[in-house]
Design an enzyme around this catalytic site. Structure first.
Site, PDB file in Angstrom:
ATOM      1  N   ASP A  74      75.860  -7.870 -70.703  1.00  0.00           N
ATOM      2  CA  ASP A  74      75.326  -9.214 -70.429  1.00  0.00           C
ATOM      3  C   ASP A  74      75.416  -9.563 -68.940  1.00  0.00           C
ATOM      4  O   ASP A  74      74.606 -10.339 -68.441  1.00  0.00           O
ATOM      5  CB  ASP A  74      76.066 -10.278 -71.247  1.00  0.00           C
ATOM      6  CG  ASP A  74      75.416 -10.496 -72.613  1.00  0.00           C
ATOM      7  OD1 ASP A  74      74.249 -10.075 -72.780  1.00  0.00           O
ATOM      8  OD2 ASP A  74      76.062 -11.064 -73.502  1.00  0.00           O
ATOM      9  N   ILE A 152      88.302 -13.933 -86.591  1.00  0.00           N
ATOM     10  CA  ILE A 152      89.732 -14.089 -86.277  1.00  0.00           C
ATOM     11  C   ILE A 152      89.961 -13.895 -84.784  1.00  0.00           C
ATOM     12  O   ILE A 152      90.665 -14.647 -84.127  1.00  0.00           O
ATOM     13  CB  ILE A 152      90.565 -13.075 -87.082  1.00  0.00           C
ATOM     14  CG1 ILE A 152      90.558 -13.464 -88.568  1.00  0.00           C
ATOM     15  CG2 ILE A 152      92.004 -12.998 -86.558  1.00  0.00           C
ATOM     16  CD1 ILE A 152      91.284 -12.496 -89.459  1.00  0.00           C
ATOM     17  N   GLN A 196      74.744 -25.702 -90.407  1.00  0.00           N
ATOM     18  CA  GLN A 196      75.710 -26.735 -90.806  1.00  0.00           C
ATOM     19  C   GLN A 196      77.091 -26.114 -91.008  1.00  0.00           C
ATOM     20  O   GLN A 196      78.100 -26.635 -90.558  1.00  0.00           O
ATOM     21  CB  GLN A 196      75.277 -27.390 -92.120  1.00  0.00           C
ATOM     22  CG  GLN A 196      73.979 -28.168 -92.042  1.00  0.00           C
ATOM     23  CD  GLN A 196      73.621 -28.736 -93.422  1.00  0.00           C
ATOM     24  OE1 GLN A 196      74.485 -29.157 -94.176  1.00  0.00           O
ATOM     25  NE2 GLN A 196      72.354 -28.731 -93.747  1.00  0.00           N
ATOM     26  N   CYS A 385      72.637   9.724 -61.381  1.00  0.00           N
ATOM     27  CA  CYS A 385      74.028  10.122 -61.606  1.00  0.00           C
ATOM     28  C   CYS A 385      74.088  11.497 -62.287  1.00  0.00           C
ATOM     29  O   CYS A 385      73.787  12.487 -61.652  1.00  0.00           O
ATOM     30  CB  CYS A 385      74.794   9.030 -62.347  1.00  0.00           C
ATOM     31  SG  CYS A 385      76.542   9.093 -61.940  1.00  0.00           S
ATOM     32  N   HIS A 511      73.918   4.383 -59.076  1.00  0.00           N
ATOM     33  CA  HIS A 511      73.113   3.745 -60.131  1.00  0.00           C
ATOM     34  C   HIS A 511      72.249   2.622 -59.542  1.00  0.00           C
ATOM     35  O   HIS A 511      72.675   1.467 -59.536  1.00  0.00           O
ATOM     36  CB  HIS A 511      74.031   3.143 -61.196  1.00  0.00           C
ATOM     37  CG  HIS A 511      74.754   4.156 -62.006  1.00  0.00           C
ATOM     38  ND1 HIS A 511      74.319   4.570 -63.243  1.00  0.00           N
ATOM     39  CD2 HIS A 511      75.881   4.861 -61.750  1.00  0.00           C
ATOM     40  CE1 HIS A 511      75.148   5.482 -63.720  1.00  0.00           C
ATOM     41  NE2 HIS A 511      76.115   5.673 -62.836  1.00  0.00           N
ATOM     42  N   GLU A 513      69.801   1.190 -60.810  1.00  0.00           N
ATOM     43  CA  GLU A 513      69.351   0.250 -61.855  1.00  0.00           C
ATOM     44  C   GLU A 513      70.200  -1.022 -61.902  1.00  0.00           C
ATOM     45  O   GLU A 513      69.703  -2.077 -62.282  1.00  0.00           O
ATOM     46  CB  GLU A 513      69.326   0.938 -63.229  1.00  0.00           C
ATOM     47  CG  GLU A 513      70.670   1.314 -63.844  1.00  0.00           C
ATOM     48  CD  GLU A 513      71.220   2.660 -63.398  1.00  0.00           C
ATOM     49  OE1 GLU A 513      70.804   3.158 -62.337  1.00  0.00           O
ATOM     50  OE2 GLU A 513      72.101   3.200 -64.116  1.00  0.00           O
TER      51      GLU A 513
HETATM   52  N1  GLN Z   1      79.622  12.579 -65.875  1.00  0.00           N
HETATM   53  C1  GLN Z   1      79.225  12.528 -64.495  1.00  0.00           C
HETATM   54  C2  GLN Z   1      80.401  12.231 -63.573  1.00  0.00           C
HETATM   55  O1  GLN Z   1      81.408  11.699 -64.001  1.00  0.00           O
HETATM   56  C3  GLN Z   1      78.095  11.546 -64.276  1.00  0.00           C
HETATM   57  C4  GLN Z   1      78.476  10.127 -64.572  1.00  0.00           C
HETATM   58  C5  GLN Z   1      77.295   9.211 -64.769  1.00  0.00           C
HETATM   59  O2  GLN Z   1      76.176   9.649 -65.044  1.00  0.00           O
HETATM   60  N2  GLN Z   1      77.520   7.924 -64.666  1.00  0.00           N
HETATM   61  O3  GLN Z   1      80.343  12.508 -62.421  1.00  0.00           O
END
Ligand code: GLN
Length: 543
Positions: A74, A152, A196, A385, A511, A513
């Site tokens: 989120d 809970i 409700q 990655c 990353h 993204e």
């Molecule tokens: N498993 C790989 C690493 O730890 C790539 C990790 C990933 O794609 N976020 O380097």
């Protein structure tokens, strides 16, 4: 100047998955575009310290913030909607709450008292809720309580909200309860009873909702609104319909039409003198809904059954697609299903291939085959990655002839460890929160594709990995035509690789993204989608 921060709590009733995060983000967007500074926080009732150690099949993607927190997905929505970064303080789990309380207990900070859920756990929750407000940076903090009222594990959170409502005063803190108004086809009716009951459940904990946001598949009539108001102690204008949307990015407009921001401002006694400025947002929506072309992009991953496992990537494609005025059709391809034999058939109609992040051995040979096909057939390729690491392995095996080249994550005995554990990772034994995480600097090589795409020499991107390109192989790899075009200026870690001879072949250790937002689509995604469009139209890609 220190602000008098106001608090909005968002609880959920009836079922999970009603989209509290999207409602919170949409409200925040409207308030932000009226000129208020807003942030959103998520409280998760599970006992893991953070979602970093969770399998993506459990809760979807693990999102990473600038300051290196591994968080609930989120937070990605919050950033994509608000276009401002979140931090560790924006996501708190029960595990983290208990961890801090137990650490204090071990230090003797409770002076011999019996440590209890009330007041010690609730005090810690209230403290975490107010950390963001106490920075003085925000007019409004929206706190989303994970889970469903009545669970809970949510009880201490609801109790903390009850206490805070009293402590802060009603003009400073309100509760929005998100519920479901189901349609019973057999009766041909929308039903208010579950709402409700869930409001009753909330009231048993001493909390009365100020506003009801009702998820529904059909328009909620005035008479249903009146009925909900009567039974749930709210006024009719406090019953907000949230009808199913074609895209989550429509929700701010829907909430504006329903007046959610107006009732919130009224209850918080804040000025309501300016309409939200949604021009840029609506320009994006217009481009998104009126694509001129379609591109087919293969997303190769091992969690593809659950699209939420790649949430930030699929959202980044929405932002980048709109920017290019194309519809990005994601073809979800399971890496375990790819073999030497079926790769041509499964990938030949794609305009681009994205090999996704991941951990462990499962499905990696399929990913390597996908890279090979994209490389040999000039199909735009984007590796993120683990995807970048697979591109290095594929190149080492098939171009350099280093048979069995691998990452030591997959095979610690490989003769050619082209991807290896980072030096600082070698003595780490614990899994939680110990990867290379968060924002790190990177310098891009002059004349490279990525440098042209970013239009910058110095960039900073978010990371989440333990393994890296092994620089012992850099010279050979570069001689053969795969170039390290982005590096960390301090450690020399390779951050970006590309193949200049290929129309579009880029792998990034980070990353991108996580940083793509509606108003700031990520340049790498934008350029990749552009390359896939050129591929679809049979045009050359040049940089
Ligand atoms: N498993 C790989 C690493 O730890 C790539 C990790 C990933 O794609 N976020 O380097």
């Amino acid at each position: 100047m220190m602000k008098n921060t106001k608090y909005v709590f968002v609880t959920g009733g009836v079922t999970s998955s009603l989209g509290k995060g999207i409602i919170a983000a949409s409200l925040a967007k409207l308030l932000q575009e009226r000129g208020y500074s807003v942030t959103i926080q998520k409280l998760d009732p599970y006992i893991n310290i953070d979602p970093g150690t969770l399998n993506p099949y459990e809760h979807g993607e693990c999102y990473v913030t600038e300051d290196g927190a591994e968080t609930d997905l989120d937070l990605g929505h919050y950033e994509r909607f608000l276009n401002i970064p979140t931090s560790q303080a924006n996501n708190v789990t029960t595990g983290r709450i208990y961890q801090s309380v137990i650490e204090k207990e071990r230090k003797g900070e409770f002076l011999g008292k019996t440590v209890q859920v009330i007041p010690h756990i609730t005090d810690e929750i209230k403290h975490r809720i107010q950390i963001l407000g106490n920075t003085g940076d925000f007019d409004i903090v929206i706190t989303e309580i994970g889970g469903t009222v009545g669970d809970i594990e949510s009880l201490p959170y609801v109790e903390s909200v009850r206490q805070l409502l009293w402590e802060l005063g009603h003009e400073n803190a309100i509760v929005i309860h998100l519920t479901l108004v189901p349609y019973l086809a057999a009766a041909g009716e929308l039903k208010t009873k579950p709402t409700q009951h869930s409001v009753k459940m909330l009231m048993q904990s001493g909390v009365s909702p100020d506003i009801l946001v009702c998820r529904t598949e059909h328009e909620i009539s005035d008479s249903i609104k009146n009925k909900l108001a009567l039974f749930c102690n709210v006024r009719k204008e406090d019953v907000i319909q949230s009808i199913d949307a074609e895209t989550i990015y429509d929700v701010p407009n829907f909430m504006l039409e329903e007046g959610l921001d107006t009732v919130v401002l009224k209850k918080l006694q804040l000025p309501n003198d300016k309409q939200p400025e949604l021009k840029l947002w609506n320009d994006f929506l217009k481009r998104f809904k009126n694509p001129k072309n379609t591109v087919e992009i293969g997303l190769i991953g091992k969690y593809v059954e659950l699209h939420d496992a790649y949430k930030s990537i699929s959202e980044a494609f929405i932002h980048a697609g709109a920017q290019n005025e194309v519809k990005v059709n994601i073809n979800w391809i399971h890496s375990e299903a790819l073999t030497v034999e079926n790769v041509p058939e499964l990938l030949q109609n794609l305009n681009g291939v994205l090999v996704a992040p991941g951990f462990g051995e499962r499905g990696i040979e399929g990913k390597i085959e996908a890279v090979k096909f994209a490389r040999e057939n000039n199909i735009p390729f984007f590796g993120i990655c683990l995807g970048m690491q697979m591109a290095v392995i594929e190149f080492s095996r098939n171009v350099l002839g280093l048979t069995g080249a691998n990452s030591t994550e997959m095979n610690s005995n490989t003769l050619y460890p082209v991807i290896d554990l980072m030096e600082e990772q070698k003595n780490i034994t614990e899994y939680g929160g110990t990867m290379r995480l968060g924002a790190w600097d990177c310098v891009l090589k002059e004349g490279s594709k990525v440098r042209n795409i970013y239009h910058k020499e110095h960039i900073s991107e978010r990371h989440r990995h333990r393994y890296e390109f092994n620089n012992d192989f850099l010279e050979q790899v570069e001689k053969a035509g795969m170039i390290a075009t982005g590096k960390n200026p301090k450690t020399n870690l390779v951050e970006v690789i590309e193949i200049p001879k290929h129309p579009w072949f880029v792998g990034v250790q980070y990353h991108p993204e996580y940083k793509s937002t509606v108003l700031n689509p990520h340049p790498l995604f934008v350029d990749f989608v552009k390359a896939t469009l050129n591929h679809a139209l049979n045009l050359p890609t040049n940089h």
